[in-house]
Motif scaffolding. Structure first.
Motif: not given
Length: 276
Positions: A153-179
């Protein structure tokens, strides 16, 4: 992400994989209320059949018509634009990305289009495209969460925002994975808890912005590519960024993004880091 109203661009090469990408893009464009822009590029250089210029154009028109039929079958109300351009697909699609909401590609093709993502030189499209690039490998699921790899972070912030936007559009949940992976680390439980606390803290502004999206925070000890692939088996979409701490991005993509794009089974979105 491009301005509202920008089309969803599909790289068309006549393959079944490209047709599947066109179908997926049609449904996405319907959700976004934007056109689908079908793009086929051709070049006589290095063509094994040594087709004439007119023959190459004719083949391109046939491929665009087949992709258009696939779009209309999946989303009858979506506006379709057909574009036939001469040139290297890498250059053409990079140019198209400047005015696109998304660029969508099939994972296997009859020409170099899919190799723009899968091949060593072609990974440049995803890292330099001005919009997210989605690789469609199969019809995928119309259920399940959007899974995003949170890697640096914050390098992946754009990817996370896109994921939230898509999940909202799909009406789906979001699973954030960190290893995390450090065999010699002392106090692994403490490292695990600190990683989880950081993950929750980093995502909390977006979680407040998208209150309708249920968020699951997952922290695991292991290799990022393998872990994301496992979570992606039943995901609606996998989202990864172009940079991260688990692998050198170099001039192309990070190691995690490469592994997921090349092996993921659901649609994989590669989102360019804002500072790359």
């Amino acid at each position: 992400m491009s301005d509202s109203g920008s089309p969803v661009v599909v790289g068309v090469d006549g393959s079944g994989s490209a047709l599947e990408a066109a179908r997926w893009a049609a449904r996405e464009a319907s959700r976004l209320a934007v056109p689908v822009r079908l793009v086929h590029s051709y070049s006589g250089i290095g063509h094994p059949g040594r087709l004439t210029h007119d023959q190459l154009r004719e083949h391109g028109e046939l491929r665009l018509r087949a992709a258009c039929a696939a779009v209309r079958e999946s989303a009858p109300g979506v506006t379709v634009e057909k574009v036939l351009r001469e040139g290297d697909p890498r250059v053409v699609l990079l140019d198209e990305s400047r005015r696109a909401a998304l660029v969508v590609l099939g994972s296997r093709g009859l020409s170099g289009v899919s190799r723009l993502i899968m091949g060593s030189a072609g990974l440049t499209l995803a890292v330099h495209a001005r919009c997210p690039v989605v690789v469609v490998r199969s019809p995928g699921y119309d259920r399940g969460p959007v899974v995003v790899g949170v890697d640096g972070w914050p390098a992946c912030a754009a990817a996370v925002r896109f994921a939230f936007t898509e999940a909202a559009r799909f009406g789906a949940g979001l699973t954030a994975v960190r290893t995390w992976h450090n065999p010699g680390v002392a106090g692994p439980m403490a490292v695990h808890e600190e990683e989880r606390a950081q993950l929750i803290r980093q995502l909390s502004p977006l979680a407040r912005e998208f209150p309708q999206v249920p968020v699951e925070h997952v922290v695991l000890r292991g290799r990022p590519g393998r872990t994301l692939l496992e979570f992606g088996r039943h995901a609606r979409m996998l989202v990864v960024g172009t940079r991260g701490r688990t692998g050198f991005a170099g001039l192309l993509l990070g190691s995690t993004s490469q592994a997921v794009v090349q092996q993921g089974t659901c649609p994989v979105a590669v989102v360019r880091s804002e500072d790359s």
